[in-house]
Design a protein around this motif. Sequence first.
Motif, PDB file in Angstrom:
ATOM      1  N   SER A  75       0.832  -1.198   0.000  1.00  0.00           N
ATOM      2  CA  SER A  75       0.000   0.000   0.000  1.00  0.00           C
ATOM      3  C   SER A  75       0.870   1.253   0.000  1.00  0.00           C
ATOM      4  CB  SER A  75      -0.940  -0.001   1.205  1.00  0.00           C
ATOM      5  OG  SER A  75      -0.190   0.049   2.394  1.00  0.00           O
ATOM      6  N   ASP A  76       0.267   2.343  -0.434  1.00  0.00           N
ATOM      7  CA  ASP A  76       0.947   3.638  -0.457  1.00  0.00           C
ATOM      8  C   ASP A  76       0.548   4.516   0.721  1.00  0.00           C
ATOM      9  OD1 ASP A  76       2.218   3.217  -3.032  1.00  0.00           O
ATOM     10  OD2 ASP A  76       0.237   3.507  -3.924  1.00  0.00           O
ATOM     11  N   ARG A  97      -1.768   5.004   4.527  1.00  0.00           N
ATOM     12  CA  ARG A  97      -2.447   4.437   5.687  1.00  0.00           C
ATOM     13  C   ARG A  97      -3.506   5.443   6.112  1.00  0.00           C
ATOM     14  NH1 ARG A  97       1.108   2.930  10.677  1.00  0.00           N
ATOM     15  NH2 ARG A  97       1.351   5.188  10.692  1.00  0.00           N
ATOM     16  N   THR A 109      -5.802   0.709   4.359  1.00  0.00           N
ATOM     17  CA  THR A 109      -4.702   1.007   3.457  1.00  0.00           C
ATOM     18  C   THR A 109      -5.271   1.387   2.096  1.00  0.00           C
ATOM     19  OG1 THR A 109      -4.489  -1.325   2.853  1.00  0.00           O
ATOM     20  CG2 THR A 109      -3.044  -0.510   4.623  1.00  0.00           C
ATOM     21  N   ALA A 110      -4.495   2.150   1.336  1.00  0.00           N
ATOM     22  CA  ALA A 110      -4.932   2.584   0.007  1.00  0.00           C
ATOM     23  C   ALA A 110      -3.725   2.668  -0.912  1.00  0.00           C
ATOM     24  CB  ALA A 110      -5.631   3.941   0.098  1.00  0.00           C
ATOM     25  N   ARG A 111      -4.037   2.661  -2.211  1.00  0.00           N
ATOM     26  CA  ARG A 111      -3.002   2.790  -3.245  1.00  0.00           C
ATOM     27  C   ARG A 111      -3.307   4.006  -4.102  1.00  0.00           C
ATOM     28  NH1 ARG A 111      -1.322  -3.092  -4.116  1.00  0.00           N
ATOM     29  NH2 ARG A 111      -2.611  -4.104  -2.555  1.00  0.00           N
ATOM     30  N   TRP A 112      -2.250   4.732  -4.463  1.00  0.00           N
ATOM     31  CA  TRP A 112      -2.410   5.873  -5.354  1.00  0.00           C
ATOM     32  C   TRP A 112      -2.961   5.411  -6.701  1.00  0.00           C
ATOM     33  CZ3 TRP A 112      -2.293  10.277  -3.035  1.00  0.00           C
ATOM     34  CH2 TRP A 112      -1.323  10.610  -2.072  1.00  0.00           C
ATOM     35  N   ALA A 155      -6.753   8.043  -5.017  1.00  0.00           N
ATOM     36  CA  ALA A 155      -6.337   6.758  -4.446  1.00  0.00           C
ATOM     37  C   ALA A 155      -7.548   5.839  -4.325  1.00  0.00           C
ATOM     38  CB  ALA A 155      -5.694   6.965  -3.066  1.00  0.00           C
ATOM     39  N   ILE A 188      -9.019   2.744  -1.679  1.00  0.00           N
ATOM     40  CA  ILE A 188      -8.903   1.991  -0.433  1.00  0.00           C
ATOM     41  C   ILE A 188      -8.981   0.504  -0.761  1.00  0.00           C
ATOM     42  CG2 ILE A 188      -9.977   1.522   1.806  1.00  0.00           C
ATOM     43  CD1 ILE A 188     -11.097   4.447   1.644  1.00  0.00           C
ATOM     44  N   ASP A 189      -8.075  -0.275  -0.168  1.00  0.00           N
ATOM     45  CA  ASP A 189      -7.995  -1.708  -0.457  1.00  0.00           C
ATOM     46  C   ASP A 189      -9.215  -2.478   0.046  1.00  0.00           C
ATOM     47  OD1 ASP A 189      -5.413  -1.537  -1.719  1.00  0.00           O
ATOM     48  OD2 ASP A 189      -4.508  -1.388   0.273  1.00  0.00           O
ATOM     49  N   ASP A 215       2.124   5.319   4.029  1.00  0.00           N
ATOM     50  CA  ASP A 215       2.297   4.052   4.727  1.00  0.00           C
ATOM     51  C   ASP A 215       3.784   3.894   5.053  1.00  0.00           C
ATOM     52  OD1 ASP A 215       2.553   1.385   5.550  1.00  0.00           O
ATOM     53  OD2 ASP A 215       0.927   0.741   4.243  1.00  0.00           O
ATOM     54  N   ARG A 253       5.908   1.283   3.133  1.00  0.00           N
ATOM     55  CA  ARG A 253       6.002   1.274   1.659  1.00  0.00           C
ATOM     56  C   ARG A 253       7.395   1.375   1.145  1.00  0.00           C
ATOM     57  NH1 ARG A 253       4.534   7.321  -0.426  1.00  0.00           N
ATOM     58  NH2 ARG A 253       5.528   6.753  -2.294  1.00  0.00           N
TER      59      ARG A 253
END
Length: 126
Positions: free
Chosen positions: A2-3, A5, A14-17, A101, A103-104, A123, A126
């Motif tokens: 993840s990128d 928090r 957690t999330a990713r850009w 972004a 969210i996972d 995060d 990362r």
Amino acid sequence: MSDLRLTVDGRQLTARWTDENPETRAAIEEALPLAGDASRWGDELYFDVPVDVPTENGREAVEVGSVAYWPGGSVLCLFWGPTPASEGDEPRAASPVNVVARIDDVSALSEVDGGASVRVELDPGR
């Protein structure tokens, strides 16, 4: 990996850009960490952030888990389900937002009652 928090009333997410709005993403990343007391609008939380970016590739209908910046109010939004503006089950903003972004896993957000304290940071793993 993840990128970001996100902490929402003690719940860790957690999330990713995403690459959809690179100028907005850069402005948000530069302003991190961000925190505030959020308001709830349907299945969306939003809170004020010290960022001023125009609409980039804005859209109203977004995916579940979208983290987006709303230029109309300088707020960061977390979407996990329908809002009062939705047509069916899709999350929908009141006006165009810039998605930055995703969210996972949004399942913990369904437990949030009313507003919530939110913190968004890089995060550390990362």
